[in-house]
Design a protein around this motif. Structure first.
Motif, PDB file in Angstrom:
ATOM      1  N   ASP A  63       0.820  -1.268   0.060  1.00 21.22           N
ATOM      2  CA  ASP A  63      -0.084  -0.088  -0.067  1.00 21.22           C
ATOM      3  C   ASP A  63       0.757   1.312  -0.130  1.00 21.22           C
ATOM      4  O   ASP A  63       0.633   2.303   0.948  1.00 21.22           O
ATOM      5  N   ASN A 149      -7.340   6.479  17.667  1.00 21.23           N
ATOM      6  CA  ASN A 149      -6.929   6.460  16.280  1.00 21.23           C
ATOM      7  C   ASN A 149      -7.996   7.258  15.614  1.00 21.23           C
ATOM      8  O   ASN A 149      -7.887   8.205  14.706  1.00 21.23           O
ATOM      9  N   LYS A 165     -12.947  -4.439  16.450  1.00 18.55           N
ATOM     10  CA  LYS A 165     -13.086  -4.631  15.012  1.00 18.55           C
ATOM     11  C   LYS A 165     -14.366  -4.243  14.473  1.00 18.55           C
ATOM     12  O   LYS A 165     -14.228  -4.077  13.108  1.00 18.55           O
ATOM     13  N   LEU A 170     -11.699   2.728  11.239  1.00 15.30           N
ATOM     14  CA  LEU A 170     -10.366   2.564  10.658  1.00 15.30           C
ATOM     15  C   LEU A 170      -9.716   1.254  10.756  1.00 15.30           C
ATOM     16  O   LEU A 170      -9.121   0.566   9.826  1.00 15.30           O
ATOM     17  N   LEU A 171      -9.925   0.747  12.028  1.00 17.05           N
ATOM     18  CA  LEU A 171      -9.507  -0.843  12.001  1.00 17.05           C
ATOM     19  C   LEU A 171     -10.279  -1.778  11.193  1.00 17.05           C
ATOM     20  O   LEU A 171      -9.830  -2.382  10.540  1.00 17.05           O
ATOM     21  N   SER A 173     -11.508  -0.994   8.296  1.00 13.47           N
ATOM     22  CA  SER A 173     -11.017  -0.674   6.852  1.00 13.47           C
ATOM     23  C   SER A 173      -9.933  -1.181   6.629  1.00 13.47           C
ATOM     24  O   SER A 173      -9.626  -2.000   5.684  1.00 13.47           O
ATOM     25  N   ARG A 174      -8.823  -1.279   7.768  1.00 18.09           N
ATOM     26  CA  ARG A 174      -7.570  -1.807   7.413  1.00 18.09           C
ATOM     27  C   ARG A 174      -7.880  -3.388   7.469  1.00 18.09           C
ATOM     28  O   ARG A 174      -7.107  -4.145   6.670  1.00 18.09           O
ATOM     29  N   LEU A 175      -8.530  -3.809   8.264  1.00 19.49           N
ATOM     30  CA  LEU A 175      -8.829  -5.517   8.150  1.00 19.49           C
ATOM     31  C   LEU A 175      -9.410  -5.650   6.982  1.00 19.49           C
ATOM     32  O   LEU A 175      -9.045  -6.950   6.230  1.00 19.49           O
ATOM     33  N   GLU A 176     -10.300  -5.059   6.333  1.00 19.45           N
ATOM     34  CA  GLU A 176     -11.002  -5.364   5.055  1.00 19.45           C
ATOM     35  C   GLU A 176      -9.869  -5.206   3.953  1.00 19.45           C
ATOM     36  O   GLU A 176      -9.894  -5.994   2.978  1.00 19.45           O
ATOM     37  N   ARG A 177      -8.967  -4.227   4.021  1.00 19.01           N
ATOM     38  CA  ARG A 177      -7.677  -4.252   2.947  1.00 19.01           C
ATOM     39  C   ARG A 177      -7.124  -5.351   3.002  1.00 19.01           C
ATOM     40  O   ARG A 177      -6.735  -5.910   2.019  1.00 19.01           O
ATOM     41  N   LYS A 178      -6.813  -5.928   4.344  1.00 23.68           N
ATOM     42  CA  LYS A 178      -5.893  -6.994   4.519  1.00 23.68           C
ATOM     43  C   LYS A 178      -6.567  -8.289   3.893  1.00 23.68           C
ATOM     44  O   LYS A 178      -6.050  -9.349   2.996  1.00 23.68           O
ATOM     45  N   ASP A 320      -8.113 -13.360  12.937  1.00 28.12           N
ATOM     46  CA  ASP A 320      -8.365 -12.413  11.999  1.00 28.12           C
ATOM     47  C   ASP A 320      -9.885 -12.533  11.252  1.00 28.12           C
ATOM     48  O   ASP A 320     -10.610 -11.653  11.302  1.00 28.12           O
TER      49      ASP A 320
END
Length: 356
Positions: A63, A149, A165, A170-171, A173-178, A320
């Motif tokens: 990213d 955050n 989660k 924000l968290l 969104s980051r997990l969905e990107r992962k 996860d």
């Protein structure tokens, strides 16, 4: 010539291999070599002895905006409060093509070093209340809930923990990107009503669909049945057999490329299984993610759904993602305990990538 003159006994080394390489160099492979002894060895007096250079650690960073230069990538690590030695002793060895994405990845090489939380120049921040203290030291009677955050990002909703989660955008969104970058493979589930009787069909389904996980309800397996009679090529079989009756039982076929650990199972007691749900929970390490996977057989009007709830809540920490495969036999439109189980309702309303 020089290879024949080398005497491992005289050099006191346990050699694995001695051979020539490019530019007529000689490579000596051994568990432990005294380089100074080699330099003083008479047979090598006309040669330059060099110790094989060790590679520095490398990591892949994702990213990265496409307009970042290599120097800007390194500086961004320092801006994240990492120590200055990263900028001084690191280099970007490769940049991946961005293609159609707005971001790309790079391979970063760094010299060995350590960085601990105690070395961080920023003040600690509690994940529960965003107070200036470590998360473990948050007062137990503190009822203030605030996400540091989301507060830093100036979002309107900050009334949740930083590690929530579900409620932290924000968290999440980051997990969905992962999640979008992970190949989860394909998952299948069947009420087989006897694996042994329908083995050829199950083998065909797993092969044609390239499955990685295959959950089974009503496996009809018994302890005395040889595993070779229900084998699917390239899969390991995990199961809970129902004792005392000819039906029941749950099982999960897991591809052999996936690391597995059993974390929970229902009782196999004949008295227990006649009127209660049967279940099996496995921990999978797959594509860089830690996944909780289960298969559940909840017979109609069985009751005792609290057994499943307790197993889910006892196993749900630190994963996860969660995969629930089941014949739930739940009336979702009612307000029963089963239909209101948070982990089950969220799984029912959201399909994971690759789920079938």
């Amino acid at each position: 010539m020089f290879v024949k003159l080398l005497d491992p006994v005289q050099l006191k080394i346990k050699t694995k291999r001695i051979h020539y390489t490019v530019n007529n160099a000689i490579v000596i492979e051994a568990d432990d070599i005294d380089v100074n002894a080699l330099r003083n060895y008479s047979a090598l007096s006309k040669l330059e002895v060099k110790e094989d250079a060790k590679l520095n650690p490398r990591i892949i960073v994702h990213d990265i905006p496409v307009d970042y230069t290599k120097q800007e990538i390194l500086k961004s690590f320092v801006e994240l409060s990492l120590p200055q030695y990263i900028l001084d002793n690191a280099k970007v060895v490769s940049l991946y093509l961005a293609r159609e994405n707005k971001c790309r990845s790079c391979i970063l090489e760094v010299k060995p070093g350590t960085y601990q939380a105690k070395d961080c120049s920023n003040a600690p921040c509690g994940s529960h209340c965003a107070g200036v203290h470590e998360s473990s030291k948050c007062p137990p009677d503190n009822r203030i809930i605030c996400c540091f955050n989301c507060t830093s990002a100036k979002l309107s909703n900050v009334s949740h923990e930083a590690l929530d989660k579900i409620n932290c955008p924000l968290l999440r969104s980051r997990l969905e990107r992962k999640s979008s970058r992970i190949d989860y493979g394909l998952i299948g589930h069947s009420n087989a009503e006897s694996i042994h009787s329908h083995l050829l069909d199950l083998q065909a389904v797993a092969r044609i669909n390239n499955l990685h996980l295959f959950g089974i309800c009503e496996s009809f397996l018994k302890p005395g049945l040889s595993s070779s009679l229900v084998e699917i090529s390239h899969f390991n079989l995990f199961g809970v057999d129902r004792l005392g009756k000819e039906c029941g039982g749950v099982a999960i076929y897991v591809h052999k490329s996936i690391k597995v650990r059993e974390v929970s199972r229902s009782s196999q007691s004949p008295v227990y299984t006649c009127k209660r749900p049967e279940f099996l929970f496995l921990e999978l390490s797959f594509s860089g993610a830690k996944i909780l996977c289960s298969t559940i057989c909840n017979p109609p009007k069985a009751g005792y759904w609290s057994d499943v709830e307790e197993a889910i809540f006892n196993c749900s920490g630190g994963y996860d993602f969660t995969v629930l495969m089941s014949d739930f036999n739940i009336e979702w439109h009612t307000n029963s305990s089963a239909s209101q189980t948070p982990c089950v309702t969220s799984s029912r309303n959201k399909t994971r990538p690759g789920a079938q």
